[in-house]
Design a protein around this motif. Structure first.
Motif, PDB file in Angstrom:
ATOM      1  N   ALA A   1       0.813  -1.151  -0.102  1.00 49.16           N
ATOM      2  CA  ALA A   1      -0.116   0.015   0.004  1.00 49.16           C
ATOM      3  C   ALA A   1       1.008   1.048   0.049  1.00 49.16           C
ATOM      4  O   ALA A   1       1.654   1.486   1.018  1.00 49.16           O
ATOM      5  CB  ALA A   1      -0.928  -0.033   1.142  1.00 49.16           C
TER       6      ALA A   1
ATOM      7  N   ILE B   1      -1.146  -1.315  -4.186  1.00 46.84           N
ATOM      8  CA  ILE B   1      -2.102  -0.292  -4.324  1.00 46.84           C
ATOM      9  C   ILE B   1      -1.668   1.400  -4.125  1.00 46.84           C
ATOM     10  O   ILE B   1      -1.155   1.358  -3.084  1.00 46.84           O
ATOM     11  CB  ILE B   1      -3.172  -0.594  -3.243  1.00 46.84           C
ATOM     12  CG1 ILE B   1      -3.749  -2.052  -3.489  1.00 46.84           C
ATOM     13  CG2 ILE B   1      -4.474   0.234  -3.182  1.00 46.84           C
ATOM     14  CD1 ILE B   1      -4.380  -2.690  -2.300  1.00 46.84           C
TER      15      ILE B   1
ATOM     16  N   LEU C   1      -1.586  -0.621 -11.544  1.00 42.42           N
ATOM     17  CA  LEU C   1      -1.976  -0.142 -10.416  1.00 42.42           C
ATOM     18  C   LEU C   1      -3.510  -0.187  -9.807  1.00 42.42           C
ATOM     19  O   LEU C   1      -4.330  -0.345 -10.875  1.00 42.42           O
ATOM     20  CB  LEU C   1      -1.629   1.218 -10.003  1.00 42.42           C
ATOM     21  CG  LEU C   1      -0.121   1.522 -10.297  1.00 42.42           C
ATOM     22  CD1 LEU C   1       0.062   3.107  -9.933  1.00 42.42           C
ATOM     23  CD2 LEU C   1       0.797   0.967  -9.024  1.00 42.42           C
ATOM     24  N   ASN C   2      -3.729  -0.554  -8.549  1.00 39.81           N
ATOM     25  CA  ASN C   2      -5.296  -0.113  -8.044  1.00 39.81           C
ATOM     26  C   ASN C   2      -5.000   1.215  -7.343  1.00 39.81           C
ATOM     27  O   ASN C   2      -4.087   1.540  -6.618  1.00 39.81           O
ATOM     28  CB  ASN C   2      -5.637  -1.003  -7.087  1.00 39.81           C
ATOM     29  CG  ASN C   2      -6.347  -2.294  -7.823  1.00 39.81           C
ATOM     30  OD1 ASN C   2      -5.606  -2.775  -9.087  1.00 39.81           O
ATOM     31  ND2 ASN C   2      -7.415  -2.777  -7.436  1.00 39.81           N
TER      32      ASN C   2
ATOM     33  N   PHE D   1     -10.487   0.544  -0.164  1.00 39.77           N
ATOM     34  CA  PHE D   1      -9.202  -0.424   0.109  1.00 39.77           C
ATOM     35  C   PHE D   1      -9.126  -1.683   0.320  1.00 39.77           C
ATOM     36  O   PHE D   1      -8.265  -2.531  -0.358  1.00 39.77           O
ATOM     37  CB  PHE D   1      -8.375   0.629   1.278  1.00 39.77           C
ATOM     38  CG  PHE D   1      -7.164  -0.068   1.610  1.00 39.77           C
ATOM     39  CD1 PHE D   1      -6.063   0.228   0.710  1.00 39.77           C
ATOM     40  CD2 PHE D   1      -6.828  -0.823   2.595  1.00 39.77           C
ATOM     41  CE1 PHE D   1      -4.860  -0.469   1.004  1.00 39.77           C
ATOM     42  CE2 PHE D   1      -5.498  -1.686   2.807  1.00 39.77           C
ATOM     43  CZ  PHE D   1      -4.709  -1.406   1.973  1.00 39.77           C
TER      44      PHE D   1
ATOM     45  N   ALA E   1      -9.727  -3.557  -3.028  1.00 40.66           N
ATOM     46  CA  ALA E   1      -8.730  -3.364  -3.682  1.00 40.66           C
ATOM     47  C   ALA E   1      -7.577  -4.615  -3.351  1.00 40.66           C
ATOM     48  O   ALA E   1      -6.854  -5.325  -4.059  1.00 40.66           O
ATOM     49  CB  ALA E   1      -7.854  -2.048  -3.678  1.00 40.66           C
TER      50      ALA E   1
ATOM     51  N   LYS F   1      -5.913  -7.465  -5.466  1.00 43.27           N
ATOM     52  CA  LYS F   1      -4.365  -7.693  -5.531  1.00 43.27           C
ATOM     53  C   LYS F   1      -3.931  -8.848  -5.161  1.00 43.27           C
ATOM     54  O   LYS F   1      -2.867  -9.392  -5.558  1.00 43.27           O
ATOM     55  CB  LYS F   1      -3.848  -6.597  -4.915  1.00 43.27           C
ATOM     56  CG  LYS F   1      -3.899  -5.262  -5.649  1.00 43.27           C
ATOM     57  CD  LYS F   1      -2.886  -5.263  -7.069  1.00 43.27           C
ATOM     58  CE  LYS F   1      -3.143  -3.951  -7.972  1.00 43.27           C
ATOM     59  NZ  LYS F   1      -2.842  -4.398  -9.143  1.00 43.27           N
TER      60      LYS F   1
END
Ligand SMILES: Nc1nc2c(ncn2[C@@H]2O[C@H](COP(=O)(O)OP(=O)(O)OP(=O)(O)O)[C@@H](O)[C@H]2O)c(=O)[nH]1
Length: 398
Positions: free
Chosen positions: A163, A196, A264-265, A280, A283, A287
Motif C-alpha cells: 500500500a 495499491i 496499479l489499483n 481499500f 482492492a 491484488k
C-alpha cells in the motif's frame, strides 16, 4: 462441538483453495500518513471482528497509536544502536533493520503460526490480515538489503500487497505528483509485488485530479501547461515557464509512466475520518488474487532458480574440497590422528584384516555424502535464540 469444528476449519476461496492471510505492507514518504492509515485499517478490521496481526518495522517511531504484535523496537534499541555504532538517524534505522533481519525466520514462524488454525485452541480464528508499518525514511527500507530480505520472506509465505500512501494535498502540483509516482514506480519494479496507490488526506484535497492525471494523458499535459504558465517550476520572475527543462522532463516521464499506471489499483481515503477504507480492502482482495495468479508463479520460478544455483555452487565447492583433500592418497599417519570413537554408540568394526583395504573410492563417496548432509543441515538450520523467541511469543496477541 459443531462450533469447534467450524472454528478450526479454514474458510475457502471460490477456487476451493484454503483462505490464506494477506500481508499488507504500508510504504510512503515521510509524513504521508502511514501510521494514521495503519491505525485506521487496524480499527476497521477490529470492528469487523477480524483482528489483524500487526508488525511494526519502524525502529525510530516514538509514539504508536495502535498496538503491535511484533515491534522492532522491542528487540532493537534504535538510540543505543546510533550511540554504539556512531551513526546518524538514517544509519541507525538501517542498522536496526539489519539486526532485526537476523531474526526473520522466527518472525515468519510466528506469522505462519498465527495465520494457521491452532489445534490446541480451535476457537481462536487464524488471522486474515497481517499489517506491516515501515520506516518513514522510505529508502532505508525499500533500498536496503534488510528491507528486501524482510519483504521477500513475507512474500514467500503470504500473498503480499504493497500500500503506497500518498499525501494528496502535497501531490497536487504536477512536479510533486510526478516525484511520488516515480518513487512508486521504482518500488513496484524493485519489489515485484502488487501495489495499491492510496491517496490519503482526501478530507483536505479530493484525489480526483490525480486519478484523472493517471488515466488521461491530455489532462496531465493541460495541468503541466498551467503550472508552467504559473511559474510553478521557478525561473526568472515574470518569465513564466522557468528554464523549461522541468516541464519537458515531466512531459516525457508522464508518457513513460502510462504503462506503470496499468498495474496499479488506486483508492482515495481519509485516514482521519475513515472514508474509502472499504474500497481499500476490496482492492487488497483483488491484488491478493493477482499475487496468487501472476506473481506467485514468477516468485516460485525465481526461488527454484536460486535453489538450483545454490545446489550447483555447493556441488562445485564440494568437488573443490574433495580435490584439495586428494582423496586418492592415503593420509599420512603423522598428519591425521586416530579418531577416538565411543564404541558403545558405534557399529563394531569388522575384525577382518581386509578392512584396511576399503578402496579409496568408497571412502571418498562416504565422506562426500557426509559433507553434503552437513552442508544441507547447515543451510536448513534456523538461528536459535531462545530469549528472542520467548519474547516474541509473549508479544503475540490473543
Ligand atoms: N487531514 C488529514 N491529516 C492526516 C491524515 N492522515 C494523516 N494525517 C496527518 O498527517 C501527519 C503525519 O501522519 P503520520 O501518520 O504520522 O505519517 P507517517 O507517514 O506515519 O509519518 P512518518 O512515519 O514520520 O514518516 C499527522 O499530523 C497526521 O495527523 C488524513 O487522512 N487527513
Amino acid at each position: 462441538m459443531l462450533k469447534m469444528a467450524l472454528a478450526s476449519t479454514p474458510t475457502t476461496r471460490p477456487d476451493g483453495q484454503p483462505e490464506q492471510a494477506v500481508a499488507v505492507v504500508c510504504i510512503g514518504m515521510a509524513g504521508a500518513g502511514k501510521t494514521t492509515f495503519m491505525q485506521r485499517i487496524n480499527a476497521h478490521l477490529h470492528a469487523k471482528k477480524e483482528p489483524p496481526y500487526v508488525v511494526n518495522l519502524d525502529p525510530a517511531v516514538t509514539y504508536s497509536p495502535y498496538q503491535s504484535n511484533i515491534d522492532i523496537r522491542d528487540s532493537v534499541n534504535y538510540k543505543k544502536v546510533m550511540e554504539e555504532y556512531n551513526l546518524g538517524p538514517n544509519g541507525g534505522i538501517m542498522t536496526s533493520l539489519n539486526l532485526f533481519t537476523t531474526k526473520v525466520d522466527q518472525v515468519i514462524g510466528l506469522l505462519e503460526k498465527r495465520a494457521a488454525p491452532d489445534p490446541e485452541n480451535p476457537n481462536r480464528k487464524p488471522v486474515k490480515h497481517i499489517l506491516v508499518d515501515t520506516p518513514g525514511q522510505i529508502e532505508a527500507f525499500v533500498w536496503s538489503a534488510s528491507g528486501s530480505i524482510l519483504l521477500d520472506s513475507i512474500a514467500s509465505s503470504f500473498p503480499t500487497v504493497l500500500a503506497y500512501i500518498v499525501d494528496t494535498p502535497r501531490a497536487s502540483s504536477t512536479s510533486t505528483f510526478m516525484s511520488n509516482m516515480l518513487y512508486a514506480c521504482s518500488i513496484l519494479y524493485k519489489t515485484k509485488l502488487p501495489m495499491i496507490v492510496v491517496f490519503n488526506k482526501t478530507d483536505v484535497k479530493d484525489a480526483s485530479f490525480a486519478k484523472e492525471w493517471m488515466t488521461d494523458y491530455e489532462a496531465f499535459q493541460q495541468a503541466l501547461d498551467n503550472d508552467q504558465r504559473g511559474n510553478a517550476f521557478g525561473g526568472e520572475e515574470g518569465s513564466g515557464s522557468g528554464s523549461g527543462y522541468m516541464g519537458s522532463l515531466l512531459n516525457s516521464m508522464s508518457l513513460m509512466l502510462e504503462e506503470f499506471y496499468c498495474h496499479l489499483n488506486v483508492v482515495s481515503v481519509s485516514s482521519l475520518n475513515g472514508t474509502g477504507i472499504d474500497e481499500f480492502f476490496e482492492a487488497v482482495k483483488e491484488k491478493a488474487d493477482e499475487f496468487r495468479r501472476d506473481y506467485q508463479p514468477e516468485l516460485d520460478r525465481l526461488r527454484a532458480e536460486k535453489e538450483e544455483n545454490k545446489r550447483k555452487q555447493r556441488e562445485k565447492e564440494l568437488e573443490k574440497m574433495m580435490k584439495g583433500m586428494s582423496m586418492g592418497d592415503a593420509p599420512s599417519s603423522s598428519a591425521v590422528g586416530d579418531i577416538k570413537a565411543d564404541d558403545d554408540e558405534m557399529e563394531p568394526l569388522s575384525s577382518d584384516e581386509d578392512s584396511d583395504e576399503i578402496d579409496d573410492e568408497q571412502d571418498a563417496e562416504g565422506l562426500q555424502a557426509r559433507y553434503e548432509a552437513a552442508m544441507l543441515h547447515q543451510e536448513n538450520s534456523v538461528t536459535a535464540d531462545a530469549s528472542f523467541a520467548k519474547y516474541l511469543h509473549s508479544q503475540r496477541g490473543q
